[in-house]
Structure formats: structure tokens, C-alpha cells
Write a protein that holds these residues in place. Sequence first.
Motif, mmCIF file in Angstrom:
data_model
loop_
_atom_site.group_PDB
_atom_site.id
_atom_site.type_symbol
_atom_site.label_atom_id
_atom_site.label_comp_id
_atom_site.label_asym_id
_atom_site.label_seq_id
_atom_site.Cartn_x
_atom_site.Cartn_y
_atom_site.Cartn_z
ATOM 1 N N GLU A 119 0.843 -1.197 0.000
ATOM 2 C CA GLU A 119 0.000 0.000 0.000
ATOM 3 C C GLU A 119 0.877 1.247 0.000
ATOM 4 N N SER A 173 -0.434 4.399 0.147
ATOM 5 C CA SER A 173 -1.089 5.437 0.941
ATOM 6 C C SER A 173 -0.713 5.339 2.412
ATOM 7 N N ASN A 174 -0.998 6.418 3.122
ATOM 8 C CA ASN A 174 -0.709 6.507 4.544
ATOM 9 C C ASN A 174 -1.971 6.122 5.311
ATOM 10 N N GLY A 175 -2.150 4.834 5.537
ATOM 11 C CA GLY A 175 -3.351 4.393 6.227
ATOM 12 C C GLY A 175 -3.503 2.896 6.169
ATOM 13 N N THR A 190 -9.283 4.080 2.329
ATOM 14 C CA THR A 190 -7.951 4.352 1.789
ATOM 15 C C THR A 190 -7.517 3.248 0.830
ATOM 16 N N TRP A 229 -9.832 3.271 -2.411
ATOM 17 C CA TRP A 229 -9.546 4.461 -3.228
ATOM 18 C C TRP A 229 -8.204 4.294 -3.946
ATOM 19 N N GLU A 230 -7.217 3.729 -3.233
ATOM 20 C CA GLU A 230 -5.918 3.543 -3.887
ATOM 21 C C GLU A 230 -6.017 2.562 -5.048
ATOM 22 N N ARG A 280 -4.001 8.275 -4.086
ATOM 23 C CA ARG A 280 -3.049 8.089 -2.989
ATOM 24 C C ARG A 280 -3.435 9.022 -1.845
ATOM 25 N N THR A 281 -3.712 8.452 -0.688
ATOM 26 C CA THR A 281 -4.098 9.232 0.486
ATOM 27 C C THR A 281 -2.863 9.480 1.346
ATOM 28 N N PRO A 293 -4.045 10.266 6.805
ATOM 29 C CA PRO A 293 -4.909 9.131 7.147
ATOM 30 C C PRO A 293 -6.194 9.579 7.828
ATOM 31 N N GLY A 304 -13.751 8.794 8.347
ATOM 32 C CA GLY A 304 -14.166 8.357 7.014
ATOM 33 C C GLY A 304 -15.661 8.407 6.812
#
Length: 396
Positions: free
Chosen positions: A78, A80-82, A87, A90-91, A96-97, A100, A193
Amino acid sequence: MKKYERIFVIVLDSLGIGAMPDSEKFGDVGVDTFGHILDKMGSLEIPNLRKLGMLNLHPAGNMTGVEHPMGRYMRITEASNGKDTMTGHWEMMGIRTTKPFITFTDHGFPAELIAELEKRCGKRVIGNKSASGTEIIEELGEEEINTGAMIVYTSADSVLQICGNEETFDLQNLYRCCEIAREITMKDEWRVGRVIARPYVGKKKGEFKRTSNRHDYALKPTGLTTLNALKDAGLDVIGVGKINDIFCGEGITKTYHSNSSVHGMEQTIAISKEDFKGLCFVNLVDFDALWGHRRNVEGYGKEIEKFDKNLGVLLEALREDDLLILTADHGNDPTYTGTDHTREYVPFLAYSPQMKEGGAIENEDTFAVIGASVADNFQVKMPEGTIGHSILEKLV
């Protein structure tokens, strides 16, 4: 290269396959959802996952891979930061989140948030802790009815939930309070969220029952995704399970609500018998909601076995020009401490009846290869600002 007419992406919600290098920063050390389930149970009755290459990718317990796997398989990191559902999904579709979503599992919501919510809603808040929805209604339902307060609670996920008795807390008023909560929790330090309205009926303990008038107030994706691009190109984008909620309806052309993960697979099998062109995107949440968060190893293992049974039916129903992708959105190791998700690699298994052979492919560093490959297959341009690259040439 011959393109696929239909692509099925099925997310086994939380079926991680081992700790990512940065997992310690997320409070996760030595986690491995799939591996630890097998280590505890020894083996599982999963012939279809096994023949696709799941045990070649991640042998564990008493189980090993097969000599000639049917599917292409790899491990995905992953970016993303989460480590939450939104998250991860969506990725997959290109976002890219970096910030978080916030969880409030340990101590409930901060006093400042609760004070603002009470002031704007005109109701006193009770609860304000992490709890099971059915249990907190049993605990506080009578007090809510008798005093006009409102029950606010959270869970291991990034959510703020408000319970309301439909007979004493008018549904429209409950929804109004949830809309206020959604607005308040747009602040970075309180950004959850989802805000969820959880209506129920009944007058006393033992009689309370939640109703189907639940309403989710999710955040919209922070940008356009593969789903938007496919829909704009006139393709079908079918969501099964939580997909429509996760994407706030963005880019979805048709949605099916699932009562369980088994039901979600039954719906997917039925969809596979219909004519459509595009993507069928499926989330199977029971692995996570029923077993991972509740740290129930045996229940999780049995859920994987139920999935495998229906996977066999789906494999039989696939057409020559179909592509099936199995993956996950994060981990939720039922042998680990606490009740939260775990930061893990996820599996990627791909199969089509027209594939010449199976086997390992090179690991990738973002879930976004899934959405990028789907877009490439349908010759649709990914929206500006998305991440990911196509690996379609490896899936033939």
C-alpha cells in the motif's frame, strides 16, 4: 493483445498477507492475517484459492502451493498513509491518500468535538466510546428515550455513529444531527471516514432492534478515479456490497447491497450470467466486520472456506474473455492485540480462462495497478492526478 470484455475485482476485506516494512509506525508488529489463521488452524478447505496460487504466494500452517497454479499472483504494497477500507479501495482506483483518516477507538471523541455537536444538535451526548452497536443500544437505549439524549459511539474503524430511537428521536432529526456531525468532522484533526445514522426501535432492554433506515455519510473520494473514467466512457461499473458507500456513488452505474459476504458472492455469480461490458467491483466485508475486529480466528477461517466454495462456482461461470482479480484492502490479524486493522501487504490473484499459464509475477508497490490495468484494458485514460501503472500485459 486480446482485451477482456468483463473484469471482476473482488476484495476480501482485510485478508492481509504479512507486515509491511512500515507496519510498526501503525502499531503493528509481526502481523499476518492469512498466515496466522493458517498457523492456528493448521489447514483450510480452500481448493480454489489454492489452485489459483494463494498458497504459492503465501504458504502457511500445514499448507503449501500447487505445482502448476492456474492464476498469476503477487504481493502488493500500500502506497497510501493508512490501513482502512476507504484508503485501500480508493488507492486501487488511483487515489493516494497522504493524510490518514482518524480513529478514536481508545478514548472516544475529544471534548471539543462533543461540545460542538451538542450545541449545534441541541442534544446531550451519552456513550462516546468504542462499542458494538447492538450492545450500546442495550446499555443506553432507555436513558436516551427517557432523557432525550443521543448515543454517540465509534469502533475500530474511522467512524462516528449516532443511534436514534425512531419513536422518540425523529428520523429526519437523526439525519440532521448526522449531517452536522459530518460537517464538524471535516476538520483535519477530527476527519473520520464515515458518519453513520443507526436508527432503532423498541421501548426497553431486550426489545431494542436496529432498523434498515441506516444512512452513511461518507467522504467523497478526494479526486476522480478509474470508476469515473469508465462510467464517462459509457462502460458498466457495477458495485456489490460496500463499494457504493466507499466511493459515495461516484463512478457507479449500478449497485447491489449485500446482506453478507456469502450473499455478495451469490450476487456476483448471478451478475456473471448477465451481459455487461466493464467492471464488477465487489467488497466482501464479513471477514473484517464479523471476524477480524472481533479477533475470532476460527470464524475468519470458516468465512474463507465459505468464500472458496462460491469462488469455485464463479470460476465455472467465467467466460473466455473475463478476467477475475482477487485482492484485499488492508489486514485485520485476528491473532493480534486490540481490535484495529493491521498494516499489511495484500494478495493479488488474477485468472482468466484464456490465460496461457499461471505463475508468479513481480510484486508491485501500489494497489493502484488494479485500476490502471482495468482502464488500460478498456482503453480509457486515467484521470489526472491518479497514481498507478498498467500490468495488463502480465495478465494474459
